[in-house]
Design a protein around this motif. Structure first.
Motif, PDB file in Angstrom:
ATOM      1  N   LYS A  13       6.178  -1.587  12.293  1.00 55.01           N
ATOM      2  CA  LYS A  13       5.220  -1.113  11.294  1.00 55.01           C
ATOM      3  C   LYS A  13       3.829  -1.665  11.643  1.00 55.01           C
ATOM      4  O   LYS A  13       3.680  -2.859  11.865  1.00 55.01           O
ATOM      5  CB  LYS A  13       5.598  -1.628   9.897  1.00 55.01           C
ATOM      6  CG  LYS A  13       7.023  -1.247   9.479  1.00 55.01           C
ATOM      7  CD  LYS A  13       7.212  -1.244   7.977  1.00 55.01           C
ATOM      8  CE  LYS A  13       7.154  -2.591   7.333  1.00 55.01           C
ATOM      9  NZ  LYS A  13       7.692  -2.552   5.953  1.00 55.01           N
ATOM     10  N   GLU A  42       6.237   3.251  11.971  1.00 56.90           N
ATOM     11  CA  GLU A  42       5.434   3.479  10.757  1.00 56.90           C
ATOM     12  C   GLU A  42       4.004   2.991  10.970  1.00 56.90           C
ATOM     13  O   GLU A  42       3.788   1.911  11.518  1.00 56.90           O
ATOM     14  CB  GLU A  42       6.075   2.714   9.591  1.00 56.90           C
ATOM     15  CG  GLU A  42       5.307   2.832   8.288  1.00 56.90           C
ATOM     16  CD  GLU A  42       6.025   2.181   7.113  1.00 56.90           C
ATOM     17  OE1 GLU A  42       7.200   2.517   6.849  1.00 56.90           O
ATOM     18  OE2 GLU A  42       5.408   1.324   6.462  1.00 56.90           O
ATOM     19  N   THR A  47       0.336   2.398   8.684  1.00 51.01           N
ATOM     20  CA  THR A  47      -0.368   2.455   7.401  1.00 51.01           C
ATOM     21  C   THR A  47      -1.856   2.485   7.693  1.00 51.01           C
ATOM     22  O   THR A  47      -2.398   1.563   8.302  1.00 51.01           O
ATOM     23  CB  THR A  47      -0.015   1.237   6.521  1.00 51.01           C
ATOM     24  OG1 THR A  47       1.395   1.231   6.296  1.00 51.01           O
ATOM     25  CG2 THR A  47      -0.729   1.309   5.172  1.00 51.01           C
ATOM     26  N   ARG A  93       6.738   7.604  10.154  1.00 51.43           N
ATOM     27  CA  ARG A  93       6.195   7.430   8.812  1.00 51.43           C
ATOM     28  C   ARG A  93       4.687   7.168   8.837  1.00 51.43           C
ATOM     29  O   ARG A  93       4.229   6.306   9.584  1.00 51.43           O
ATOM     30  CB  ARG A  93       6.865   6.237   8.120  1.00 51.43           C
ATOM     31  CG  ARG A  93       8.326   6.469   7.834  1.00 51.43           C
ATOM     32  CD  ARG A  93       8.948   5.259   7.164  1.00 51.43           C
ATOM     33  NE  ARG A  93      10.255   5.592   6.619  1.00 51.43           N
ATOM     34  CZ  ARG A  93      10.913   4.856   5.757  1.00 51.43           C
ATOM     35  NH1 ARG A  93      10.399   3.721   5.326  1.00 51.43           N
ATOM     36  NH2 ARG A  93      12.089   5.238   5.294  1.00 51.43           N
ATOM     37  N   ARG A 101       1.654   6.119   6.153  1.00 47.34           N
ATOM     38  CA  ARG A 101       1.239   5.707   4.807  1.00 47.34           C
ATOM     39  C   ARG A 101      -0.258   5.444   4.850  1.00 47.34           C
ATOM     40  O   ARG A 101      -0.856   5.347   5.930  1.00 47.34           O
ATOM     41  CB  ARG A 101       1.966   4.433   4.384  1.00 47.34           C
ATOM     42  CG  ARG A 101       3.477   4.535   4.373  1.00 47.34           C
ATOM     43  CD  ARG A 101       4.097   3.265   3.789  1.00 47.34           C
ATOM     44  NE  ARG A 101       5.534   3.253   3.881  1.00 47.34           N
ATOM     45  CZ  ARG A 101       6.353   3.875   3.036  1.00 47.34           C
ATOM     46  NH1 ARG A 101       5.860   4.572   2.030  1.00 47.34           N
ATOM     47  NH2 ARG A 101       7.651   3.807   3.184  1.00 47.34           N
ATOM     48  N   TYR A 160       4.481   8.588  -1.236  1.00 46.27           N
ATOM     49  CA  TYR A 160       4.132   7.386  -2.009  1.00 46.27           C
ATOM     50  C   TYR A 160       2.612   7.226  -1.977  1.00 46.27           C
ATOM     51  O   TYR A 160       2.005   7.206  -0.905  1.00 46.27           O
ATOM     52  CB  TYR A 160       4.811   6.154  -1.398  1.00 46.27           C
ATOM     53  CG  TYR A 160       4.217   4.870  -1.901  1.00 46.27           C
ATOM     54  CD1 TYR A 160       4.445   4.455  -3.213  1.00 46.27           C
ATOM     55  CD2 TYR A 160       3.387   4.089  -1.096  1.00 46.27           C
ATOM     56  CE1 TYR A 160       3.863   3.296  -3.702  1.00 46.27           C
ATOM     57  CE2 TYR A 160       2.796   2.932  -1.576  1.00 46.27           C
ATOM     58  CZ  TYR A 160       3.046   2.549  -2.882  1.00 46.27           C
ATOM     59  OH  TYR A 160       2.457   1.415  -3.368  1.00 46.27           O
ATOM     60  N   TYR A 174      12.550  -0.644   3.380  1.00 44.40           N
ATOM     61  CA  TYR A 174      11.899   0.220   2.390  1.00 44.40           C
ATOM     62  C   TYR A 174      12.230   1.696   2.600  1.00 44.40           C
ATOM     63  O   TYR A 174      12.349   2.152   3.734  1.00 44.40           O
ATOM     64  CB  TYR A 174      10.384   0.008   2.434  1.00 44.40           C
ATOM     65  CG  TYR A 174       9.997  -1.311   1.806  1.00 44.40           C
ATOM     66  CD1 TYR A 174       9.696  -1.391   0.454  1.00 44.40           C
ATOM     67  CD2 TYR A 174      10.002  -2.488   2.547  1.00 44.40           C
ATOM     68  CE1 TYR A 174       9.374  -2.602  -0.147  1.00 44.40           C
ATOM     69  CE2 TYR A 174       9.680  -3.707   1.968  1.00 44.40           C
ATOM     70  CZ  TYR A 174       9.368  -3.756   0.619  1.00 44.40           C
ATOM     71  OH  TYR A 174       9.068  -4.955   0.033  1.00 44.40           O
ATOM     72  N   GLU A 208      11.397   5.894   1.858  1.00 46.21           N
ATOM     73  CA  GLU A 208      10.193   6.715   2.014  1.00 46.21           C
ATOM     74  C   GLU A 208       9.271   6.554   0.812  1.00 46.21           C
ATOM     75  O   GLU A 208       8.058   6.526   0.943  1.00 46.21           O
ATOM     76  CB  GLU A 208      10.594   8.183   2.211  1.00 46.21           C
ATOM     77  CG  GLU A 208      11.441   8.369   3.460  1.00 46.21           C
ATOM     78  CD  GLU A 208      11.628   9.811   3.848  1.00 46.21           C
ATOM     79  OE1 GLU A 208      11.650  10.671   2.951  1.00 46.21           O
ATOM     80  OE2 GLU A 208      11.764  10.075   5.062  1.00 46.21           O
ATOM     81  N   ASN A 220       8.875   3.958  -0.795  1.00 40.79           N
ATOM     82  CA  ASN A 220       8.464   2.555  -0.810  1.00 40.79           C
ATOM     83  C   ASN A 220       9.265   1.683  -1.772  1.00 40.79           C
ATOM     84  O   ASN A 220       8.737   0.756  -2.375  1.00 40.79           O
ATOM     85  CB  ASN A 220       6.967   2.440  -1.136  1.00 40.79           C
ATOM     86  CG  ASN A 220       6.328   1.256  -0.436  1.00 40.79           C
ATOM     87  OD1 ASN A 220       6.752   0.893   0.673  1.00 40.79           O
ATOM     88  ND2 ASN A 220       5.361   0.633  -1.056  1.00 40.79           N
TER      89      ASN A 220
END
Ligand code: 5AD
Ligand code: SF4
Length: 480
Positions: A189, A236, A238, A272, A274, A300, A442, A444, A446
């Motif tokens: 992540k 993932e 963010t 993913r 975010r 999310y 976690y 999807e 969250n």
């Protein structure tokens, strides 16, 4: 002879930090600042990070620089040759923790006079903090802010070779530094900065002063970073910004905006995507519609509202009304029916009446949040709200916080109950804090899930059937 600190003695100014330059943002390539490989050979470092994901991302850059200089990370604080506190200024209690820690570290400095003790991040951007360090924490060797991480090699050279104290904090800076080395904390992540700074000037908030003017990274740089992460096996990303929804507003030669960036990322081979944080005033319908495509765009959204009272929102300078916020939320639920929403709320803003607080409770009920970070207002010197009259007692503010939190906690449970007996996809982070046999990760949406499984599932996306629902987490069993 008295040492001459003047070369690197640049103190911050909250007043200057308010100024926004009309000049175009300079994009600086880090490499030209990179000078002395091997400088940290045989030396170790430890960084303590406080505050938001922006600071965590900065710490990864600082680690990247230190390791490029051949420093290695120390397991223990007491063994480190360099200790750096990367700090947060958002509320007073965040600052008090750092001053407490600086006090505790004095002993380390006594035991090891060669220890380099530094402080970076948002706190040094405030002149009152730098004054306090100058007066009360004279054993701190290195003070720099959020704008000059890239100059760390130079500062270290001065501290070590010239045995001079370095204090350099830029107030008005608005550059983007590309290609800083990074040592990321997690191998699956990743944080990806898409922009820096903030131009909103919410009246309670110190961030526009500590992080400078809002400036967006070029999309090609962001997409290249994500591609590199994919190549390294990341699952993932963010996207980070103080107001991601205003991404691109500063581009002079392009109409590219946040929804375009999401659309481009939606086509990429990352599992993913975010993003945080959103500002309701700039969250447009185009973005809602792109998110509705789902795929790797996670259902999310963290959407800070701060208050449900139009009067308070106005005095906070949030630039939207309760009704507009609720309309946005309804649109999100309409286009993305499975979305989970969370928010930030401040209680006890100066002058907030009981009635205005009740408006917030009403909004929380209407928006069906599945979680919220709730805060008692904390005055920040230099911000407009710090001068507003505030006659509410702390006790009253805390009562409001408790009342709000009860409602918020119902939302956490309601959000988790949606998944009872359902199959969810969990990106496994690691073993649970409480047991080696239990994995944690976690969904999807969250939601935190614990389930029994083998350690080689760490870093993978696993299907789990939910068997037990609690307020703060879900329990389940691996499927298949
Ligand atoms: N006092 C209390 N909470 C604050 N926040 C920002 N500034 C303050 C302050 N002075 C909260 C807001 C923001 C979150 C990151 O911190 O809710 O969304
Ligand atoms: Fe602070 Fe408002 Fe900017 Fe968020 S949008 S960082 S609350 S000024």
């Amino acid at each position: 002879m008295k040492k001459d600190y003047s070369k690197y003695f640049v103190k911050p100014s909250i007043k200057d930090a308010r100024k926004r330059k009309s000049t175009e943002t300079a994009v600086i390539d880090f490499n030209e600042y990179f000078l002395m490989k091997g400088f940290g050979k045989g030396k170790t470092y430890k960084i303590e990070t406080y505050g938001c994901q922006g600071n965590e991302a900065d710490t990864e850059k600082i680690r990247g620089i230190l390791e490029a200089l051949d420093f290695t990370e120390s397991d223990k604080l007491e063994d480190a040759d360099l200790i750096l506190l990367n700090t947060c200024a958002i509320r007073e209690n965040a600052e008090n923790r750092v001053f407490g820690e600086l006090g505790r570290l004095k002993q380390y400095k006594k035991n090891n006079p060669d220890l380099i003790l530094g402080i970076s991040g948002c706190m040094p951007q405030e002149e009152k903090v730098v004054d306090r360090i100058l007066n009360k924490f004279q054993y701190v060797d290195l003070v720099f802010g959020t704008h000059n991480i890239y100059k760390l090699p130079e500062y270290l050279e001065t501290v070590v070779l010239s045995k001079e104290r370095v204090i350099e904090v830029f107030s008005e800076e608005g550059n983007i530094i590309e290609n800083m080395p990074k040592i990321r904390e997690n191998t699956k992540k990743a944080w990806v900065n898409i922009m820096y700074g903030c131009d909103e000037f919410c009246t309670y908030c110190i961030v526009p002063y500590t992080r400078g003017k809002e400036r967006s990274r070029k999309s090609e740089h962001i997409l290249a970073e994500v591609q590199e992460l994919i190549n390294q096996g990341y699952k993932e990303v963010t996207l980070l910004g103080q107001n991601v929804n205003s991404y691109g507003n500063d581009f002079t030669e392009s109409e590219y905006k946040f929804s375009n960036l999401l659309e481009d990322l939606n086509k990429m081979d990352i599992d993913r995507v975010r993003f945080t944080t959103s500002h309701p005033k700039d969250f447009d319908l185009d973005t809602v519609k792109v998110l509705a495509k789902q795929g790797n765009l996670m259902p999310y959204i963290h959407l800070p509202v701060q208050s449900g009272s139009n009067e308070v929102l106005k005095r906070m300078n949030r630039k939207y009304t309760k009704e507009q916020y609720i309309e946005l939320v309804n649109n999100i639920y309409k286009y993305i029916p499975n979305a989970s929403l969370t928010t930030d709320i401040i209680v006890g803003f100066p002058g907030e009446t009981e009635e205005q607080f009740n408006e917030t409770l009403d909004l929380v009920e209407k928006c069906k949040f599945e979680g919220a970070f709730t805060f008692v207002y904390s005055p920040r010197e230099g911000t407009p709200a710090a001068k507003y009259e505030d006659d509410m007692t702390m006790e009253e503010k805390k009562q409001r916080l408790y009342k709000l939190n009860e409602l918020v906690n119902d939302g956490y449970l309601r959000g988790n109950l949606r998944f009872d007996n359902k199959i969810v996809k969990v990106l496994v982070d690691g073993v649970s804090k409480n047991s080696d046999e239990i994995l944690a990760g976690y969904t999807e949406n969250n939601k935190l899930v614990n389930f029994k499984g083998n350690e080689d599932l760490i870093g993978k996306i696993v299907e789990v059937r939910i068997t037990e629902v609690k307020t703060w987490s879900l329990k389940g069993e691996q499927v298949g």
